[in-house]
Design an enzyme around this catalytic site. Structure first.
Site, PDB file in Angstrom:
ATOM      1  N   HIS A 144      47.848  36.421  39.284  1.00 45.80           N
ATOM      2  CA  HIS A 144      46.604  36.292  40.032  1.00 45.80           C
ATOM      3  C   HIS A 144      46.816  35.338  41.198  1.00 45.80           C
ATOM      4  O   HIS A 144      47.461  34.310  41.056  1.00 45.80           O
ATOM      5  CB  HIS A 144      45.478  35.756  39.134  1.00 45.80           C
ATOM      6  CG  HIS A 144      44.185  35.617  39.861  1.00 45.80           C
ATOM      7  ND1 HIS A 144      43.349  36.695  40.080  1.00 45.80           N
ATOM      8  CD2 HIS A 144      43.592  34.563  40.467  1.00 45.80           C
ATOM      9  CE1 HIS A 144      42.296  36.293  40.765  1.00 45.80           C
ATOM     10  NE2 HIS A 144      42.422  35.003  41.014  1.00 45.80           N
ATOM     11  N   ASP A 177      30.692  36.597  34.584  1.00 43.55           N
ATOM     12  CA  ASP A 177      31.302  36.153  35.849  1.00 43.55           C
ATOM     13  C   ASP A 177      30.735  36.920  37.028  1.00 43.55           C
ATOM     14  O   ASP A 177      30.483  36.361  38.094  1.00 43.55           O
ATOM     15  CB  ASP A 177      32.824  36.319  35.806  1.00 43.55           C
ATOM     16  CG  ASP A 177      33.429  35.975  37.160  1.00 43.55           C
ATOM     17  OD1 ASP A 177      33.264  34.815  37.589  1.00 43.55           O
ATOM     18  OD2 ASP A 177      34.004  36.847  37.825  1.00 43.55           O
ATOM     19  N   ARG A 207      26.696  32.021  42.724  1.00 42.08           N
ATOM     20  CA  ARG A 207      27.432  30.917  43.374  1.00 42.08           C
ATOM     21  C   ARG A 207      27.608  31.192  44.854  1.00 42.08           C
ATOM     22  O   ARG A 207      27.525  30.288  45.689  1.00 42.08           O
ATOM     23  CB  ARG A 207      28.807  30.745  42.702  1.00 42.08           C
ATOM     24  CG  ARG A 207      28.721  30.096  41.345  1.00 42.08           C
ATOM     25  CD  ARG A 207      30.027  30.223  40.597  1.00 42.08           C
ATOM     26  NE  ARG A 207      31.134  29.643  41.331  1.00 42.08           N
ATOM     27  CZ  ARG A 207      32.397  30.082  41.265  1.00 42.08           C
ATOM     28  NH1 ARG A 207      32.713  31.101  40.489  1.00 42.08           N
ATOM     29  NH2 ARG A 207      33.326  29.501  41.951  1.00 42.08           N
ATOM     30  N   SER A 232      35.922  31.308  36.275  1.00 47.21           N
ATOM     31  CA  SER A 232      35.716  32.645  36.821  1.00 47.21           C
ATOM     32  C   SER A 232      37.019  33.448  36.779  1.00 47.21           C
ATOM     33  O   SER A 232      37.069  34.587  36.291  1.00 47.21           O
ATOM     34  CB  SER A 232      35.203  32.485  38.259  1.00 47.21           C
ATOM     35  OG  SER A 232      35.308  33.661  38.983  1.00 47.21           O
ATOM     36  N   LYS A 258      38.237  36.546  33.595  1.00 40.97           N
ATOM     37  CA  LYS A 258      38.593  37.938  33.931  1.00 40.97           C
ATOM     38  C   LYS A 258      40.022  38.253  33.503  1.00 40.97           C
ATOM     39  O   LYS A 258      40.313  39.328  32.983  1.00 40.97           O
ATOM     40  CB  LYS A 258      38.466  38.155  35.437  1.00 40.97           C
ATOM     41  CG  LYS A 258      37.023  38.286  35.891  1.00 40.97           C
ATOM     42  CD  LYS A 258      36.912  38.450  37.383  1.00 40.97           C
ATOM     43  CE  LYS A 258      37.322  37.206  38.103  1.00 40.97           C
ATOM     44  NZ  LYS A 258      36.572  36.856  39.292  1.00 40.97           N
TER      45      LYS A 258
HETATM   46  N1  URA Z   1      38.212  34.080  42.795  1.00 40.38           N
HETATM   47  C1  URA Z   1      37.486  34.294  41.659  1.00 40.38           C
HETATM   48  O1  URA Z   1      37.716  35.262  40.935  1.00 40.38           O
HETATM   49  N2  URA Z   1      36.514  33.428  41.344  1.00 40.38           N
HETATM   50  C2  URA Z   1      36.218  32.350  42.090  1.00 40.38           C
HETATM   51  O2  URA Z   1      35.343  31.601  41.724  1.00 40.38           O
HETATM   52  C3  URA Z   1      36.972  32.133  43.282  1.00 40.38           C
HETATM   53  C4  URA Z   1      37.969  33.015  43.605  1.00 40.38           C
END
Ligand code: URA
Length: 447
Positions: free
Chosen positions: A87, A166, A173, A188, A192
C-alpha cells in the site's frame, strides 16, 4: 439499538479533555455510527477531538479492529502460499502498483490488491487501470477469489463488504478537515488492507511536497503506527519512507502512467521508478517466503522483468479483467488526445526543486483528476516531464509536455508548470529516493 451503557456526548467530552478511550467505547462508536445510530455531527465532533488530541497506539489499534470488523475479512484459504500486498500513502506519478503486482505474482507470491481512486492531487490505481479500454475493477467477491486463484493476482476496487465504516468515515473526514491525522489515516488504511485476506504487507510511506505527509518526521510516525498495527494483528509489516519531492518517473496522468508502466515491465523504466519498484517487490517476495532475504527478492524481481514473465503476467491479468490487450502490446494504438502542448523552460540552469503538489493539481485541472466525487476522469490527460531534479535546461527548452482535451485549461497549466520548477546553478543536496526502512525492530536508515 445503541448500547445504553455508553453515551456519545461523554465519549466526545472524554476525548476533548485528552483522555484515552477504552476498546469498548471505540467499538460502540464505530458500530453505532455504521448502523446510523450516531449522527454525522456527533461523529464530526469526535473526529475533530481525536485530530486535535490524538489517539494512543492502543486506541489506534482498537479503531482499526472495529473498522475492520464493520465488514468481512476475505477468506483466501483456497489460494496456497502467503498472500502479500503493498500500500502506498499516495503521491504524484506513483504507478508502482501496476509494475510490482505482476512482478511479485509472477514470482509465485499471491497479491490480492484492493486499491483506491485518485484523491485530490494524488492519483489512484483504479483510475489508472480503468484508463485501459474495457478494464473492470468492479467485481464481486466470488470473482475476486476466482481471479486470484487463477493468476496469483487480482486488482479490484473496495466493495461494500470491505471496511464499510472506513468508507463513511473517510467521506466525513474529507469534509470536516480531519484527514491529516496519523492515527485516523492509519486506522483507515489498515482496516482495508487487513480485510483483503493478506498474511503480510509492505508499505510505501511518502513524504515531501507531493505527499500527504509533508515532512519526514510525520512520515516516520505514520510508518511506525502502521507497522505497529500490522504486527498487532499478526501480519508481518515492513514500511519504507520514500521521497515525493518530485513526481515518480516522467508520466503523471492515468493512461500516460499505464504507458510508462508498460515500459518499466519491458525493462525500459526510469531509474527512480525501478529502484523503488524492485525494493518493494523484493520485500514482498521475501515476506511471501519465495526468497530467503530482501536482497534475493530484489534479484528475483529484476529477473522477472528480464525474462519477460512479469510482462506476460500483466497481459494475462489485463485480459482477465476485460481490458484490451492490443493497447498493452502496442500503446501507439491508444486514441490520441486533442492537445499536446510543449512547455518551455522559463530560464536556464539546473532544476533544483519541483512543487510536486502543484504538478498533481495541474494534471487534475487538465482532466486527470477529480474536483468532486462526481467528476469524470479524462484517461488521456496529464503531463510528461522531460527533465527532472538535477538536470540542466536552457531557457525555452521544452521541459514538459501537457496532454489535454480541455483547450481552456492550457494557458494556466503552462504558467503554473513553469512556476512549479526552481532553477539554480547547482544542487545543494541531491534527492535520495528511499531514506528509511521501518519494521518491528524500529527505524533503520536506508543505505
Ligand atoms: N488513504 C486512506 O486510505 N485513508 C486515509 O485516511 C488517507 C489516505
Amino acid at each position: 439499538m445503541a448500547d445504553r451503557k455508553y453515551n456519545m456526548v461523554s465519549i466526545i467530552r472524554k476525548k476533548r479533555e485528552g483522555n484515552s478511550l477504552t476498546k469498548e467505547e471505540i467499538q460502540y462508536l464505530i458500530q453505532s455510527y455504521t448502523s446510523d445510530q450516531i449522527p454525522d455531527y456527533q461523529m464530526s465532533a469526535f473526529l475533530m477531538a481525536s485530530f486535535l488530541n490524538g489517539l494512543n497506539s492502543d486506541e489506534a489499534a482498537s479503531l482499526t479492529h472495529s473498522m475492520l470488523h464493520s465488514g468481512i475479512i476475505v477468506d483466501l484459504s483456497h489460494v496456497s502460499g502467503k498472500k502479500v500486498d503493498k500500500h502506498s500513502t499516495g503521491g504524484v506519478g506513483d504507478k508502482l502498483s501496476l509494475i510490482l503486482a505482476p512482478i511479485v505474482a509472477s514470482c509465485g507470491v499471491p497479491v490480492p490488491m484492493i486499491s483506491g481512486r485518485g484523491l485530490g492531487h494524488s492519483g489512484g490505481t483504479l483510475d489508472k487501470l480503468e484508463s485501459i479500454p474495457g478494464f473492470t475493477v468492479d467485481i464481486t467477491l466470488d470473482r475476486y477469489k476466482e481471479i486470484i486463484k487463477k493468476h496469483n493476482l487480482v486488482l479490484a476496487g473496495q466493495t461494500e463488504e470491505i471496511a464499510p465504516a472506513d468508507k463513511r468515515l473517510y467521506a466525513l473526514r474529507d469534509v470536516t478537515a480531519t484527514v491529516e491525522s496519523i492515527p485516523l489515516i492509519a486506522g483507515s488504511i489498515m482496516s482495508k488492507k487487513l480485510a483483503e485476506g493478506i498474511d503480510a504487507l509492505v508499505l510505501d510511506v511518502k513524504f515531501g511536497s507531493g505527499a500527504f505527509m509533508k515532512n519526514i518526521e510525520d512520515a516516520k510516525e505514520l510508518a511506525q503506527t502502521l507497522v505497529s498495527i500490522g504486527e498487532q494483528f499478526g501480519k508481518e509489516t515492513i514500511a519504507y519512507l520514500t521521497n515525493m519531492n518530485q513526481p515518480l518517473g516522467h508520466a503523471i496522468g492515468n493512461w500516460l502512467e499505464v504507458k510508462e508502466s508498460i515500459d518499466c515491465l519491458k525493462g525500459n523504466g526510469p531509474d527512480d521508478v525501478m529502484e523503488i519498484t524492485h525494493l518493494l517487490a523484493g520485500t514482498m517476495i521475501y515476506l511471501g517466503a519465495k526468497a530467503g532475504s530482501i536482497a534475493e527478492g530484489i534479484e528475483m524481481s529484476r529477473e522477472a522483468i528480464e525474462n519477460g514473465s512479469a510482462f506476460q503476467k500483466w497481459i494475462d491479468i489485463v485480459e482477465e479483467h476485460g481490458g484490451d490487450i492490443r493497447v498493452i502490446k502496442n500503446p501507439d494504438q491508444y486514441p490520441k488526445v486533442k492537445f499536446r502542448v510543449d512547455v518551455p523552460s522559463p530560464g536556464s540552469g539546473m532544476i533544483t526543486k519541483m512543487d510536486t503538489y502543484a504538478m498533481g493539481m495541474i494534471s487534475l485541472e487538465l482532466g486527470a483528476g477529480r474536483r468532486s466525487k462526481e467528476d469524470d476522469i479524462d484517461p488521456q490527460a496529464g503531463i510528461m516531464l522531460h527533465k527532472k531534479i538535477g538536470e540542466l535546461v536552457e531557457r525555452d527548452e521544452t521541459f514538459a509536455t501537457l496532454y489535454t482535451n480541455k483547450e481552456e485549461s492550457i494557458d494556466d497549466a503552462v504558467q503554473n508548470l513553469q512556476a512549479a520548477i526552481e532553477l539554480a546553478d547547482k544542487m545543494q543536496n541531491p534527492l535520495k529516493s528511499i531514506t528509511h526502512r521501518v519494521d518491528k525492530e524500529g527505524i533503520h536508515e536506508y543505505q
